[in-house]
Design a protein around this motif. Structure first.
Motif, PDB file in Angstrom:
ATOM      1  N   ILE A 280      -6.138   2.610  -6.878  1.00  0.00           N
ATOM      2  CA  ILE A 280      -5.757   1.208  -7.012  1.00  0.00           C
ATOM      3  C   ILE A 280      -6.278   0.681  -8.338  1.00  0.00           C
ATOM      4  CG2 ILE A 280      -5.965  -1.101  -5.986  1.00  0.00           C
ATOM      5  CD1 ILE A 280      -6.852   1.589  -3.727  1.00  0.00           C
TER       6      ILE A 280
ATOM      7  N   ARG B   7     -12.589  -3.653   3.757  1.00  0.00           N
ATOM      8  CA  ARG B   7     -13.020  -3.835   2.376  1.00  0.00           C
ATOM      9  C   ARG B   7     -12.823  -2.516   1.664  1.00  0.00           C
ATOM     10  NH1 ARG B   7     -18.908  -3.800   0.305  1.00  0.00           N
ATOM     11  NH2 ARG B   7     -19.081  -2.940   2.363  1.00  0.00           N
ATOM     12  N   GLU B   8     -11.922  -2.489   0.735  1.00  0.00           N
ATOM     13  CA  GLU B   8     -11.656  -1.273  -0.023  1.00  0.00           C
ATOM     14  C   GLU B   8     -12.745  -1.064  -1.072  1.00  0.00           C
ATOM     15  OE1 GLU B   8      -9.648   2.201  -0.957  1.00  0.00           O
ATOM     16  OE2 GLU B   8      -9.400   0.901   0.748  1.00  0.00           O
TER      17      GLU B   8
ATOM     18  N   VAL C  62     -11.749  -6.204  -3.200  1.00  0.00           N
ATOM     19  CA  VAL C  62     -10.389  -5.741  -2.968  1.00  0.00           C
ATOM     20  C   VAL C  62     -10.322  -5.330  -1.503  1.00  0.00           C
ATOM     21  CG1 VAL C  62      -8.661  -3.993  -3.547  1.00  0.00           C
ATOM     22  CG2 VAL C  62     -10.100  -4.979  -5.357  1.00  0.00           C
TER      23      VAL C  62
ATOM     24  N   ARG D 298      -8.728   7.160  -5.123  1.00  0.00           N
ATOM     25  CA  ARG D 298      -8.517   7.567  -3.726  1.00  0.00           C
ATOM     26  C   ARG D 298      -9.272   8.861  -3.425  1.00  0.00           C
ATOM     27  NH1 ARG D 298      -4.728   4.767  -1.086  1.00  0.00           N
ATOM     28  NH2 ARG D 298      -3.140   3.749  -2.315  1.00  0.00           N
TER      29      ARG D 298
ATOM     30  N   ARG E 156      -8.037  -3.859   1.901  1.00  0.00           N
ATOM     31  CA  ARG E 156      -6.867  -3.166   2.448  1.00  0.00           C
ATOM     32  C   ARG E 156      -6.598  -3.853   3.782  1.00  0.00           C
ATOM     33  NH1 ARG E 156      -8.604   2.013   2.760  1.00  0.00           N
ATOM     34  NH2 ARG E 156      -9.135   1.844   4.940  1.00  0.00           N
TER      35      ARG E 156
ATOM     36  N   ALA F 153      -1.294  -0.450  -6.277  1.00  0.00           N
ATOM     37  CA  ALA F 153      -1.635   0.791  -5.561  1.00  0.00           C
ATOM     38  C   ALA F 153      -0.727   1.922  -6.022  1.00  0.00           C
ATOM     39  CB  ALA F 153      -1.490   0.577  -4.060  1.00  0.00           C
TER      40      ALA F 153
ATOM     41  N   VAL G 163      -3.628  -6.437  -8.183  1.00  0.00           N
ATOM     42  CA  VAL G 163      -3.839  -5.070  -7.708  1.00  0.00           C
ATOM     43  C   VAL G 163      -2.526  -4.296  -7.782  1.00  0.00           C
ATOM     44  CG1 VAL G 163      -5.832  -5.478  -6.223  1.00  0.00           C
ATOM     45  CG2 VAL G 163      -3.562  -5.893  -5.326  1.00  0.00           C
TER      46      VAL G 163
ATOM     47  N   TYR H 249      -8.775  -5.905   8.642  1.00  0.00           N
ATOM     48  CA  TYR H 249      -9.140  -6.038   7.244  1.00  0.00           C
ATOM     49  C   TYR H 249     -10.091  -4.885   6.976  1.00  0.00           C
ATOM     50  CZ  TYR H 249      -8.481 -11.191   7.469  1.00  0.00           C
ATOM     51  OH  TYR H 249      -8.030 -12.455   7.617  1.00  0.00           O
TER      52      TYR H 249
ATOM     53  N   TYR I 245      -2.620  -4.326  -0.181  1.00  0.00           N
ATOM     54  CA  TYR I 245      -3.898  -4.519  -0.852  1.00  0.00           C
ATOM     55  C   TYR I 245      -3.941  -5.939  -1.383  1.00  0.00           C
ATOM     56  CZ  TYR I 245      -4.855   0.412  -0.462  1.00  0.00           C
ATOM     57  OH  TYR I 245      -5.102   1.652   0.042  1.00  0.00           O
TER      58      TYR I 245
ATOM     59  N   GLY J 119       0.819  -1.198   0.000  1.00  0.00           N
ATOM     60  CA  GLY J 119       0.000   0.000   0.000  1.00  0.00           C
ATOM     61  C   GLY J 119       0.855   1.251   0.000  1.00  0.00           C
TER      62      GLY J 119
ATOM     63  N   GLU K  77       0.879  -1.619   5.207  1.00  0.00           N
ATOM     64  CA  GLU K  77      -0.419  -1.774   4.571  1.00  0.00           C
ATOM     65  C   GLU K  77      -0.228  -2.519   3.258  1.00  0.00           C
ATOM     66  OE1 GLU K  77      -3.523   1.594   4.113  1.00  0.00           O
ATOM     67  OE2 GLU K  77      -2.218   1.720   2.361  1.00  0.00           O
TER      68      GLU K  77
END
Length: 155
Positions: A102, A70-71, A60, A117, A62, A97, A95, A68, A51, A44, A49
């Motif tokens: 992402i 959920r992104e 996806v 973001r 984070r 970032a 993925v 955890y 992903y 991340g 961090e």
């Protein structure tokens, strides 16, 4: 003191950041915190961090040492753009970032998606959903992929 030839670096250690190492049936009590075929992992932007493309859960995540998050993705298989909490993914695979968001590859839908973001919107960055092909020059929304997989960023 240090002897000649001694290394300053500590030996590397492998730790389980999250997950149990076993697959659980979806009816298991805390199944929402289970990985199901996590394929893609990337560092991340923030320290400690990562992903994760939680492929069989169509999300996806984070992840850090504490939680955890959920992104993006509802957990339903699909390819619906929109706010990250209501967007659908179809077997996200890889993925990547970046400072702006992402990128997520979806081989099953032949697309690359983007999670912003800035506003949390999920959009189809490139490719045509359910239309396999080979990359062509031109606008991103007309570009064709045949099962895009891994992604990399040029430093």
């Amino acid at each position: 003191g240090k002897q000649e030839g001694e290394d300053d670096e500590q030996p590397l250690q492998v730790v389980t950041l999250k997950g149990s190492g076993s697959y659980r049936h979806p009816d298991t009590p805390d199944h929402s915190k289970r990985f199901q075929l996590p394929c893609g992992v990337c560092p991340g932007i923030e320290p400690n961090e990562i992903y994760v493309a939680n492929t069989n859960k169509h999300q996806v995540l984070r992840v850090n040492f504490d939680s955890y998050v959920r992104e993006a993705g509802t957990g339903l298989c699909g390819s619906i753009d929109g706010p990250r909490t209501s967007a659908d993914f179809a077997f996200p695979y890889s993925v990547l970032a970046t400072e702006s968001g992402i990128y997520v590859s979806q081989p099953e839908n032949h697309t690359i998606r983007f999670i912003s973001r800035e506003d949390g919107q999920v959009t189809t960055f490139a490719g045509v959903r359910d239309r396999a092909g080979f990359a062509t020059d031109g606008p991103l929304e007309q570009t064709r992929f045949n099962c895009p997989g891994g992604m990399a960023q040029n430093p």
